[in-house]
Each structure stands twice: as structure tokens, then as C-alpha cells.
Design a protein around this motif. Structure first.
Motif, PDB file in Angstrom:
ATOM      1  N   LYS A 334       0.798  -1.226   0.000  1.00 55.40           N
ATOM      2  CA  LYS A 334       0.000   0.000   0.000  1.00 55.40           C
ATOM      3  C   LYS A 334       0.831   1.277   0.000  1.00 55.40           C
ATOM      4  CE  LYS A 334      -4.472  -1.341   1.800  1.00 55.40           C
ATOM      5  NZ  LYS A 334      -5.573  -0.910   2.694  1.00 55.40           N
ATOM      6  N   ILE A 335       1.940   1.303   0.723  1.00 59.64           N
ATOM      7  CA  ILE A 335       2.732   2.531   0.784  1.00 59.64           C
ATOM      8  C   ILE A 335       4.211   2.192   0.684  1.00 59.64           C
ATOM      9  CG2 ILE A 335       2.807   2.560   3.331  1.00 59.64           C
ATOM     10  CD1 ILE A 335       2.706   5.675   3.098  1.00 59.64           C
ATOM     11  N   LEU A 336       4.921   2.964  -0.105  1.00 55.51           N
ATOM     12  CA  LEU A 336       6.362   2.821  -0.292  1.00 55.51           C
ATOM     13  C   LEU A 336       7.016   4.143   0.087  1.00 55.51           C
ATOM     14  CD1 LEU A 336       4.706   1.546  -2.979  1.00 55.51           C
ATOM     15  CD2 LEU A 336       6.964   0.524  -3.332  1.00 55.51           C
ATOM     16  N   VAL A 337       7.933   4.113   1.035  1.00 55.00           N
ATOM     17  CA  VAL A 337       8.599   5.318   1.507  1.00 55.00           C
ATOM     18  C   VAL A 337      10.076   5.234   1.154  1.00 55.00           C
ATOM     19  CG1 VAL A 337       9.091   6.817   3.470  1.00 55.00           C
ATOM     20  CG2 VAL A 337       6.950   5.497   3.410  1.00 55.00           C
ATOM     21  N   HIS A 338      10.555   6.244   0.435  1.00 55.78           N
ATOM     22  CA  HIS A 338      11.953   6.286   0.003  1.00 55.78           C
ATOM     23  C   HIS A 338      12.626   7.514   0.612  1.00 55.78           C
ATOM     24  CE1 HIS A 338       9.432   4.428  -3.120  1.00 55.78           C
ATOM     25  NE2 HIS A 338      10.453   3.623  -3.372  1.00 55.78           N
ATOM     26  N   SER A 339      13.722   7.299   1.307  1.00 51.25           N
ATOM     27  CA  SER A 339      14.478   8.407   1.909  1.00 51.25           C
ATOM     28  C   SER A 339      15.659   8.728   1.002  1.00 51.25           C
ATOM     29  CB  SER A 339      14.963   8.008   3.305  1.00 51.25           C
ATOM     30  OG  SER A 339      15.678   9.064   3.914  1.00 51.25           O
ATOM     31  N   THR A 340      15.694   9.960   0.498  1.00 46.93           N
ATOM     32  CA  THR A 340      16.676  10.294  -0.522  1.00 46.93           C
ATOM     33  C   THR A 340      17.208  11.722  -0.338  1.00 46.93           C
ATOM     34  OG1 THR A 340      17.038  10.292  -2.919  1.00 46.93           O
ATOM     35  CG2 THR A 340      14.847  10.946  -2.159  1.00 46.93           C
ATOM     36  N   HIS A 341      17.619  12.336  -1.416  1.00 46.47           N
ATOM     37  CA  HIS A 341      18.338  13.611  -1.351  1.00 46.47           C
ATOM     38  C   HIS A 341      17.651  14.689  -2.199  1.00 46.47           C
ATOM     39  CE1 HIS A 341      21.845  11.458   0.432  1.00 46.47           C
ATOM     40  NE2 HIS A 341      21.361  10.475  -0.294  1.00 46.47           N
ATOM     41  N   ASP A 342      18.120  15.923  -2.029  1.00 49.12           N
ATOM     42  CA  ASP A 342      17.555  17.043  -2.778  1.00 49.12           C
ATOM     43  C   ASP A 342      17.685  16.841  -4.277  1.00 49.12           C
ATOM     44  OD1 ASP A 342      20.324  17.275  -2.721  1.00 49.12           O
ATOM     45  OD2 ASP A 342      20.319  19.155  -1.601  1.00 49.12           O
ATOM     46  N   THR A 343      18.790  16.206  -4.703  1.00 49.44           N
ATOM     47  CA  THR A 343      19.003  16.015  -6.134  1.00 49.44           C
ATOM     48  C   THR A 343      17.962  15.077  -6.740  1.00 49.44           C
ATOM     49  OG1 THR A 343      20.627  14.291  -5.592  1.00 49.44           O
ATOM     50  CG2 THR A 343      21.467  16.494  -6.078  1.00 49.44           C
ATOM     51  N   ALA A 344      17.488  14.110  -5.958  1.00 48.23           N
ATOM     52  CA  ALA A 344      16.448  13.205  -6.454  1.00 48.23           C
ATOM     53  C   ALA A 344      15.106  13.916  -6.533  1.00 48.23           C
ATOM     54  CB  ALA A 344      16.336  11.976  -5.554  1.00 48.23           C
ATOM     55  N   ILE A 345      14.788  14.714  -5.506  1.00 47.19           N
ATOM     56  CA  ILE A 345      13.515  15.439  -5.495  1.00 47.19           C
ATOM     57  C   ILE A 345      13.451  16.402  -6.684  1.00 47.19           C
ATOM     58  CG2 ILE A 345      12.077  17.047  -4.208  1.00 47.19           C
ATOM     59  CD1 ILE A 345      12.222  14.243  -2.968  1.00 47.19           C
ATOM     60  N   ALA A 346      14.493  17.197  -6.847  1.00 47.55           N
ATOM     61  CA  ALA A 346      14.521  18.132  -7.973  1.00 47.55           C
ATOM     62  C   ALA A 346      14.623  17.388  -9.302  1.00 47.55           C
ATOM     63  CB  ALA A 346      15.698  19.097  -7.826  1.00 47.55           C
ATOM     64  N   GLY A 347      15.368  16.276  -9.310  1.00 43.88           N
ATOM     65  CA  GLY A 347      15.525  15.501 -10.535  1.00 43.88           C
ATOM     66  C   GLY A 347      14.208  14.927 -11.033  1.00 43.88           C
ATOM     67  N   LEU A 348      13.394  14.406 -10.121  1.00 42.20           N
ATOM     68  CA  LEU A 348      12.091  13.886 -10.508  1.00 42.20           C
ATOM     69  C   LEU A 348      11.197  14.988 -11.066  1.00 42.20           C
ATOM     70  CD1 LEU A 348      11.266  11.385  -7.610  1.00 42.20           C
ATOM     71  CD2 LEU A 348      11.460  10.822 -10.037  1.00 42.20           C
ATOM     72  N   CYS A 349      11.170  16.117 -10.360  1.00 45.24           N
ATOM     73  CA  CYS A 349      10.338  17.236 -10.826  1.00 45.24           C
ATOM     74  C   CYS A 349      10.798  17.742 -12.181  1.00 45.24           C
ATOM     75  CB  CYS A 349      10.360  18.371  -9.792  1.00 45.24           C
ATOM     76  SG  CYS A 349       9.466  18.018  -8.263  1.00 45.24           S
ATOM     77  N   SER A 350      12.096  17.871 -12.345  1.00 47.72           N
ATOM     78  CA  SER A 350      12.640  18.366 -13.610  1.00 47.72           C
ATOM     79  C   SER A 350      12.347  17.392 -14.747  1.00 47.72           C
ATOM     80  CB  SER A 350      14.150  18.582 -13.477  1.00 47.72           C
ATOM     81  OG  SER A 350      14.704  19.064 -14.687  1.00 47.72           O
ATOM     82  N   THR A 351      12.527  16.105 -14.496  1.00 49.52           N
ATOM     83  CA  THR A 351      12.299  15.094 -15.527  1.00 49.52           C
ATOM     84  C   THR A 351      10.847  15.076 -15.980  1.00 49.52           C
ATOM     85  OG1 THR A 351      14.112  13.715 -14.713  1.00 49.52           O
ATOM     86  CG2 THR A 351      12.413  12.617 -16.011  1.00 49.52           C
ATOM     87  N   LEU A 352       9.927  15.369 -15.055  1.00 49.26           N
ATOM     88  CA  LEU A 352       8.502  15.356 -15.387  1.00 49.26           C
ATOM     89  C   LEU A 352       7.976  16.756 -15.727  1.00 49.26           C
ATOM     90  CD1 LEU A 352       7.291  12.784 -12.704  1.00 49.26           C
ATOM     91  CD2 LEU A 352       7.806  12.387 -15.118  1.00 49.26           C
ATOM     92  N   ASP A 353       8.883  17.717 -15.870  1.00 42.82           N
ATOM     93  CA  ASP A 353       8.564  19.074 -16.325  1.00 42.82           C
ATOM     94  C   ASP A 353       7.663  19.852 -15.365  1.00 42.82           C
ATOM     95  OD1 ASP A 353       9.987  19.137 -18.868  1.00 42.82           O
ATOM     96  OD2 ASP A 353       8.537  17.636 -19.535  1.00 42.82           O
TER      97      ASP A 353
END
Length: 456
Positions: A334-353
Motif C-alpha cells: 500500500k505505501i512505499l517510503v523512500h528516503s533520498t536527497h535534494d538532487t532526487a527530489i529536484a531531478g524527478l520534478c525536472s524530468t517530469l517538467d
């Protein structure tokens, strides 16, 4: 000189934060203002990506007068005592070994041999960071357990929750805190406690993996050089104001220290209530530096960088959603929690425009929620049984909603009619979402990651 937690001198007499003090953006996960989906959509699965909590700077900068930002941060007084299981060959048990509990305490030793209680390592999660990541987990609980009833109050069944972190102490400790907030000890049956998963460096996809992909490293270096050429001139007007804090050096994208390093130290200090020079409390100055740094790190919106940086992560996400859509209740996750970094957060947003061109805050989070479209009739067990008897094998429609910092993201790839829920463009059809992700999956990882990259 050391520094402790923020004190009341940083606040006004009524307890509010001094409005003249620049604050690092803090965006706690909202529960009460969570936008419920349109009628007929049922939440099936949630994928969470969260940046670690507040930490110390990753390098020593601006520690000399007149900036005098402390070199040593005494903000790690919690979680310094550990207990671990060790194997002893003395007094062998029936299986040949005996486990003993070893208690120990971690402390930082300086080069001169001195030791100070609660001193942090560079880049370490602080007591404040532990608290905010716990708060994030508690907010997840209040939202998905208490408000929506999506997750059980007590975790008793295996396979409902998935937890993963990058192999960095600050992300691993952040994930531990998030889990403790989501399912406190009294709410989690010991037999159902999920493992905290970590991948080997060559297999990591929660960040853009330059260790495993030489081509991605080369591209990032070239983009950093391009950013320096494009933005160094925009920083020249700041030299008279801030060079005195940088040993007389100009602030530049590729300077000494780099502009990204200056921003890192300032934001870490401000987040912990540490006084910084007044120039770095000037929003116009910080904004100018941030624009240059964001360009250095995230202006690389080429399809190749997106594929090599975030393609494998989005593939993981897409496949797990598709599996849930296909199996329904037979897939308990039901829920997946991933602990990561600022580069991943910005990278996902940037990749999806949908990137806002702002450096992600500590505990900044992205959620991808998978919904199934159901009709009132199909929710009734009698109707379900009837449809089953009639051999109705129609596949329910599924939708994906991306949320970043409490806001719905309107994905451009889902903008066309037919690619989203009618009247609700933030709900992307799973098929449209997967079609775009397929374009981002490297077909031959080894070849595409070679220094020369894929031959077109």
C-alpha cells in the motif's frame, strides 16, 4: 567554537519567528488541507520520496571572521548511544554461537584529540533533522491512517509497507524517524516490522548514479561548466557585498568555495537558527545565488540526462503501480517510503517538467498516488459477485496524481484530452504515465552509460 540548538534570541517576544531573519523554506506535510479525490476514485497505492531532515553543512565554509559561522556544530546529542549484537565464541550455544548485546556511544574526535559531547560530523542529520523527519512520518500517519483510513491503525500484516534509503547515514536515520512516526512501536507488531532496504552503490537509483554511469557524470560536468559561463556574470554585482566573507574571493558557480557550497552552509545555518551575515539574510542576494546554483545542478533537461538520471527510478515506480493495478487486493503493498536527497527530489520534478526552479527544502517530499476508478455499484459486494458470475473481466481505470510540497502537479505529458480524468487534469491516466516512463527507460544501460553514450 561550537553551537547548540536554536535559542529564543532568534524569536520575537511573542514566540514568533523574527520576520527580518531569512528562513530556509520549511513546508511540513499538510493533513487538514489534503485535497480529496473526486467521487468514484479509490486510493490504491502511495509512493513517497522524501529528502532527509536538517543536517550540518557537508563542508567547512565561512567559519573565519567576519562571517564566523561555527566550524563545529553541537547539535547531535540524541541517538548517540547504540546497542548492537555481537557474536561471541565463549559459552557456545547449541547452534555454535552466542549473541551478546554490546552498548557503545559514538563521539566525534577533532584532529587535536579533543572530544565534545553531541558534536556532529559534516553532513550529519542533527537533532532538529531527526525531529522534523519524525514529524513527517507522524503526518503520514495522520493523513493515510487516521484521516483517510487507507492504512491500518496497527501494522500486523507483512507486505503492506516498503521502506528504502540511499546508503547514507543521514537518509537512513531520516527513514528510521519517518517509520517511527508512521508506525510507533505500540502500533507495529514485531513480526510485521518491515526491513529498511539499501542497495549497493552500483544498483542505486534513488539518485542520479554517476558512480555507475560514467556518461551521466560527463554530462553533469559539462552542464556545470555551461552554468558557470552563463551565470558567473550575474553574480558579479554581489562581490562587493559578500567577497569579504569568502577570503576576498568572488562568488562564482565554479568559485572557491563554489556558490553551491556557500548556499549549502547558509541554508543549513539558517535552518538551525544560527546567525548569518546580514547580506545572506537579503532575499535578493540569496535568490541570485540560488538561480545560478539551480542552473548548475538542474538545468540539464536533455532527454539523455533524464533517461540516465531518473529513468530507472521511474521505471521502478511505474512497474510497481502496474503490478498493483493488475493484481488489486492480491498485491498487499500500500505505501512505499523512500528516503533520498535534494538532487532526487529536484531531478524527478525536472524530468517530469514540473520543477519550480527552487532548491528543495529539508524533508521536501513528492508523493505519487495510484487511484482506481470505481462506480457505486461496483463497490457493493452483491454487484461484484454478479459481475464475477457474468464473467465481466473489464479492467478498472487507474490514475496517478503527483503532489510536491502539498501541491498537485499538472503533468504536461497528461495534458491532452484522454490522458487525464475528465475535469481533473491532475489525475493522469496510468497508461499515459507509463507511456512517458517507457520513453525514459534506458534500453541498454551499459552502452548508454559508456563515456561515448548511445550511438543514435
Amino acid at each position: 567554537m561550537g553551537v547548540g540548538l536554536p535559542n529564543s534570541s532568534k524569536h520575537a517576544s511573542d514566540g514568533s519567528v523574527n520576520p527580518s531573519l531569512y528562513r530556509f523554506p520549511q513546508v511540513p506535510l499538510e493533513v487538514e488541507r489534503y485535497p480529496t479525490p473526486p467521487e468514484g476514485l479509490q486510493l490504491e497505492q502511495v509512493h513517497v520520496y522524501v529528502r532527509h531532515g536538517e543536517r550540518t553543512p557537508v563542508g567547512i565554509r565561512l567559519n573565519k571572521p567576519p562571517a564566523s559561522i561555527p566550524e563545529h556544530w553541537e547539535m547531535c546529542k540524541t541517538a548517540r548511544r547504540f546497542r548492537s549484537t555481537v557474536t561471541s565464541m565463549a559459552g557456545l550455544s547449541t547452534d555454535g554461537v552466542i549473541d551478546e548485546i554490546l552498548y557503545h556511544k559514538k563521539m566525534v574526535e577533532r584532529p587535536d584529540g579533543t572530544v565534545t559531547e553531541g558534536e556532529c560530523l559534516l553532513g550529519e542529520l542533527t537533532d532538529l533533522g531527526r525531529q522534523t523527519t519524525f514529524n513527517f512520518g507522524d503526518s503520514l500517519r495522520r493523513l493515510y491512517v487516521q484521516k483517510l483510513g487507507f492504512l491500518p491503525d496497527i501494522l500486523e500484516t507483512k507486505g503492506q509497507i516498503y521502506l528504502r534509503s540511499t546508503n547514507m547515514p543521514r537518509t537512513m536515520e531520516s527513514l528510521q524517524q519517518v517509520v517511527h512516526g508512521l508506525y510507533p512501536t505500540e502500533k507495529c507488531h514485531p513480526a510485521s516490522l518491515p526491513a529498511l532496504l539499501v542497495r549497493n552503490g552500483k544498483d542505486e537509483n534513488l539518485i542520479g548514479n554517476t558512480y555507475a554511469c560514467k556518461r551521466l557524470e560527463i554530462l553533469q560536468v559539462s552542464f556545470a561548466k555551461a552554468a558557470a559561463e552563463a551565470y558567473n556574470r550575474t553574480l558579479e554585482h554581489l562581490d562587493k557585498k559578500v567577497s569579504k566573507y569568502l577570503d576576498g574571493n568572488p562568488i562564482r558557480v565554479d568559485g572557491k568555495p563554489r556558490a553551491s557550497g556557500v548556499l549549502d552552509t547558509i541554508r543549513a545555518a539558517v535552518a538551525h537558527g544560527i546567525k548569518v551575515p546580514s547580506e545572506f539574510e537579503d532575499k535578493s542576494i540569496i535568490d541570485a545565488i540560488e538561480r545560478a546554483v539551480v542552473s548548475e545542478w538542474f538545468a540539464d533537461k536533455t532527454e539523455e540526462v533524464r533517461r540516465l538520471g531518473m529513468g530507472l527510478l521511474l521505471d521502478d515506480l511505474s512497474r510497481k503501480m502496474q503490478q498493483k493495478a493488475a493484481k488489486g487486493e492480491k498485491d498487499p503493498l500500500k505505501i512505499l517510503v523512500h528516503s533520498t536527497h535534494d538532487t532526487a527530489i529536484a531531478g524527478l520534478c525536472s524530468t517530469l517538467d514540473v520543477f519550480d526552479e527552487k532548491w528543495p527544502a529539508f524533508t521536501a517530499s513528492i508523493t505519487f498516488e495510484l487511484f482506481k476508478k470505481v462506480s457505486p455499484e461496483s463497490q457493493a459486494s452483491q454487484t461484484q459477485t454478479l459481475l464475477s458470475r457474468l464473467g465481466n473481466k473489464a479492467t478498472p481505470e487507474h490514475y496517478v496524481r503527483m503532489r510536491y510540497q502539498n501541491k498537485n502537479m499538472f503533468l504536461p505529458m497528461c495534458a491532452e484530452e484522454g490522458n487525464h480524468l475528465e475535469g481533473s487534469p491532475e489525475f493522469c491516466t496510468l497508461s499515459a504515465f507509463r507511456d512517458r516512463v517507457k520513453e525514459l527507460i534506458p534500453r541498454d544501460w551499459d552502452t548508454e552509460c559508456s563515456p561515448a553514450g548511445r550511438k543514435s
